[in-house]
Design a protein around this motif. Structure first.
Motif, PDB file in Angstrom:
ATOM      1  N   LEU A  16       0.595  -0.931   0.070  1.00 39.05           N
ATOM      2  CA  LEU A  16       0.201   0.086   0.251  1.00 39.05           C
ATOM      3  C   LEU A  16       0.608   1.108   0.394  1.00 39.05           C
ATOM      4  N   ASP A  17       0.742   2.518  -0.873  1.00 37.62           N
ATOM      5  CA  ASP A  17       1.163   3.528  -1.246  1.00 37.62           C
ATOM      6  C   ASP A  17       2.633   3.362  -1.292  1.00 37.62           C
ATOM      7  N   THR A  18       3.203   2.399  -1.767  1.00 38.39           N
ATOM      8  CA  THR A  18       4.179   2.353  -2.164  1.00 38.39           C
ATOM      9  C   THR A  18       4.570   1.349  -3.692  1.00 38.39           C
ATOM     10  N   LEU A  19       5.405   2.617  -4.445  1.00 37.27           N
ATOM     11  CA  LEU A  19       5.871   2.303  -5.745  1.00 37.27           C
ATOM     12  C   LEU A  19       6.300   0.579  -5.801  1.00 37.27           C
ATOM     13  N   PHE A  20       5.991   0.205  -6.637  1.00 36.01           N
ATOM     14  CA  PHE A  20       6.856  -1.067  -6.692  1.00 36.01           C
ATOM     15  C   PHE A  20       6.594  -1.394  -8.430  1.00 36.01           C
ATOM     16  N   ARG A  21       6.914  -2.389  -8.845  1.00 36.34           N
ATOM     17  CA  ARG A  21       7.007  -3.423  -9.669  1.00 36.34           C
ATOM     18  C   ARG A  21       6.400  -4.448 -10.120  1.00 36.34           C
ATOM     19  N   LEU A  22       5.583  -4.235 -11.083  1.00 34.76           N
ATOM     20  CA  LEU A  22       4.530  -5.794 -10.997  1.00 34.76           C
ATOM     21  C   LEU A  22       5.435  -6.526 -13.266  1.00 34.76           C
ATOM     22  N   THR A  23       5.868  -7.699 -12.784  1.00 32.75           N
ATOM     23  CA  THR A  23       6.535  -7.945 -13.750  1.00 32.75           C
ATOM     24  C   THR A  23       5.250  -9.150 -14.435  1.00 32.75           C
ATOM     25  N   ILE A  24       5.435  -9.036 -15.636  1.00 32.07           N
ATOM     26  CA  ILE A  24       4.023 -10.506 -16.233  1.00 32.07           C
ATOM     27  C   ILE A  24       4.886 -11.035 -17.202  1.00 32.07           C
ATOM     28  N   VAL A  25       5.347 -12.116 -16.173  1.00 29.84           N
ATOM     29  CA  VAL A  25       6.714 -12.993 -17.757  1.00 29.84           C
ATOM     30  C   VAL A  25       5.405 -14.361 -18.696  1.00 29.84           C
ATOM     31  N   ASN A  26       4.598 -14.088 -19.406  1.00 29.33           N
ATOM     32  CA  ASN A  26       3.433 -14.869 -20.139  1.00 29.33           C
ATOM     33  C   ASN A  26       3.986 -15.557 -21.247  1.00 29.33           C
ATOM     34  N   TYR A  27       4.170 -17.023 -21.023  1.00 32.10           N
ATOM     35  CA  TYR A  27       4.693 -18.370 -21.463  1.00 32.10           C
ATOM     36  C   TYR A  27       3.962 -18.021 -23.167  1.00 32.10           C
ATOM     37  N   ASP A  28       2.572 -17.794 -23.064  1.00 30.19           N
ATOM     38  CA  ASP A  28       1.078 -18.291 -23.487  1.00 30.19           C
ATOM     39  C   ASP A  28       1.148 -17.985 -25.356  1.00 30.19           C
ATOM     40  N   ASP A  29       1.434 -18.333 -26.360  1.00 27.19           N
ATOM     41  CA  ASP A  29       2.365 -17.733 -27.629  1.00 27.19           C
ATOM     42  C   ASP A  29       0.492 -17.615 -28.520  1.00 27.19           C
ATOM     43  N   GLY A  30      -0.744 -17.607 -28.005  1.00 28.26           N
ATOM     44  CA  GLY A  30      -1.766 -17.528 -28.381  1.00 28.26           C
ATOM     45  C   GLY A  30      -2.672 -16.957 -27.824  1.00 28.26           C
ATOM     46  N   ASN A  31      -3.235 -15.981 -28.695  1.00 33.13           N
ATOM     47  CA  ASN A  31      -3.773 -14.275 -28.092  1.00 33.13           C
ATOM     48  C   ASN A  31      -5.441 -15.099 -28.394  1.00 33.13           C
ATOM     49  N   ALA A  32      -5.733 -13.929 -27.264  1.00 34.35           N
ATOM     50  CA  ALA A  32      -7.202 -14.899 -27.099  1.00 34.35           C
ATOM     51  C   ALA A  32      -8.103 -13.471 -26.808  1.00 34.35           C
ATOM     52  N   SER A  33      -9.828 -13.759 -27.252  1.00 38.64           N
ATOM     53  CA  SER A  33     -10.745 -12.438 -27.648  1.00 38.64           C
ATOM     54  C   SER A  33     -11.041 -11.531 -26.282  1.00 38.64           C
ATOM     55  N   LEU A  34     -10.472 -10.719 -26.362  1.00 36.45           N
ATOM     56  CA  LEU A  34     -11.083  -9.655 -25.418  1.00 36.45           C
ATOM     57  C   LEU A  34     -12.568  -9.290 -25.364  1.00 36.45           C
ATOM     58  N   LEU A  35     -12.938 -10.047 -23.516  1.00 41.19           N
ATOM     59  CA  LEU A  35     -14.580  -9.362 -23.668  1.00 41.19           C
ATOM     60  C   LEU A  35     -15.087  -8.010 -23.811  1.00 41.19           C
ATOM     61  N   GLN A  36     -14.352  -7.493 -23.602  1.00 39.63           N
ATOM     62  CA  GLN A  36     -14.516  -5.922 -23.682  1.00 39.63           C
ATOM     63  C   GLN A  36     -13.523  -5.000 -24.852  1.00 39.63           C
ATOM     64  N   SER A  37     -13.270  -3.723 -25.386  1.00 39.81           N
ATOM     65  CA  SER A  37     -12.641  -3.649 -25.729  1.00 39.81           C
ATOM     66  C   SER A  37     -11.651  -2.871 -25.521  1.00 39.81           C
ATOM     67  N   GLN A  38     -12.264  -2.129 -24.224  1.00 42.69           N
ATOM     68  CA  GLN A  38     -11.499  -1.554 -22.922  1.00 42.69           C
ATOM     69  C   GLN A  38     -10.339  -1.996 -22.687  1.00 42.69           C
ATOM     70  N   TYR A  39     -10.362  -3.054 -22.996  1.00 43.65           N
ATOM     71  CA  TYR A  39      -9.480  -4.113 -21.966  1.00 43.65           C
ATOM     72  C   TYR A  39      -8.039  -4.626 -22.935  1.00 43.65           C
ATOM     73  N   SER A  40      -7.589  -3.726 -23.911  1.00 46.44           N
ATOM     74  CA  SER A  40      -6.483  -3.024 -24.701  1.00 46.44           C
ATOM     75  C   SER A  40      -5.644  -2.255 -24.143  1.00 46.44           C
ATOM     76  N   ASN A  41      -6.119  -1.216 -23.278  1.00 47.81           N
ATOM     77  CA  ASN A  41      -6.056  -0.335 -22.403  1.00 47.81           C
ATOM     78  C   ASN A  41      -5.289  -0.586 -21.467  1.00 47.81           C
ATOM     79  N   VAL A  42      -3.866   0.168 -21.575  1.00 44.74           N
ATOM     80  CA  VAL A  42      -3.072   0.092 -20.403  1.00 44.74           C
ATOM     81  C   VAL A  42      -3.796   1.315 -19.350  1.00 44.74           C
ATOM     82  N   GLU A  43      -3.970   0.490 -17.506  1.00 41.82           N
ATOM     83  CA  GLU A  43      -4.725   1.702 -17.229  1.00 41.82           C
ATOM     84  C   GLU A  43      -4.185   1.732 -14.997  1.00 41.82           C
ATOM     85  N   GLY A  44      -4.234   2.893 -14.756  1.00 41.19           N
ATOM     86  CA  GLY A  44      -3.931   2.392 -13.204  1.00 41.19           C
ATOM     87  C   GLY A  44      -2.679   1.909 -13.132  1.00 41.19           C
TER      88      GLY A  44
END
Ligand SMILES: [Cu+2]
Length: 207
Positions: free
Chosen positions: A75-103
């Motif tokens: 809480l109230d602390t800058l931190f780095r979130l790293t996501i390592v994704n080994y999945d090489d297939g795409n998948a449809s977004l449930l809603q188009s807004q989720y292509s945007n980086v937020e927060g």
């Protein structure tokens, strides 16, 4: 020299067995730099005999990969979130807004994969083009998202990529995180991994 070499190989093999290929190491706190959380997405996880394989998030801990059912963010602390994704297939977004980086800090994230690194070869070897810092990802490149709707956080994760984002969350509490692509089972891709804690959803304690 032979003894040193052999020891070096031994250490090398031990290191390979416990550290991910990306070299990303999670630390919960650090005297230098921000704290960090590392998530890993893999495929080929057997859900059950009816559904078969499903993708899943894991969290990298000092004890190795653990299910991402219960995450904890500072809480109230800058931190780095790293996501390592080994999945090489795409998948449809449930809603188009989720292509945007937020927060995230600056509303951006940085990702690297084989398309934006190691893409050209100079006379002396590989030329690193570096990662791409973006505010959104083309929908057809997205495999999963890491989304916390209550905190307006959304990180689209491109196929076969490592994503880094910085966050500073100022609201304490327990929130649900989830993926917003149709990466699960069933006619809409929203069952199995998508509605089972520890696979493509879970909770996160911010404290
Ligand atoms: Cu997903």
């Amino acid at each position: 020299m032979l003894v040193v070499l052999a020891a070096g190989i031994g250490i090398g093999w031990g290191f390979q067995a416990t550290v991910l290929p990306s070299g990303t190491v999670s630390t919960t706190s650090g005297a230098q730099g921000p704290s960090s959380v590392t998530l890993v997405i893999t495929t080929g996880n057997m859900f059950n005999s009816t559904v078969g394989d499903q993708p899943a998030y894991y969290v990298l801990t000092p004890n190795g990969l653990q299910p991402a059912m219960h995450l904890s963010f500072p809480l109230d602390t800058l931190f780095r979130l790293t996501i390592v994704n080994y999945d090489d297939g795409n998948a449809s977004l449930l809603q188009s807004q989720y292509s945007n980086v937020e927060g995230t800090v600056n509303g951006t994230m940085t990702y690297v994969n084989n398309d934006n690194v190691n893409s050209t070869y100079g006379g002396s070897g590989i030329v690193l083009n570096g990662g791409q810092t973006v505010t959104s990802v083309p929908p057809d490149l997205i495999a999963h998202t890491f989304t916390i709707p209550s905190l307006n956080i959304n990180i689209p994760v491109p196929v076969n990529s490592t994503v880094t984002a910085y966050l500073k969350i100022t609201t304490a509490g327990n929130f649900q995180w989830m993926c917003q692509t149709a990466c699960g089972a069933g006619p809409a891709g929203t069952l199995a991994a998508m509605d089972t804690p520890g696979w493509m959803t879970g909770d996160v304690e911010v404290s």
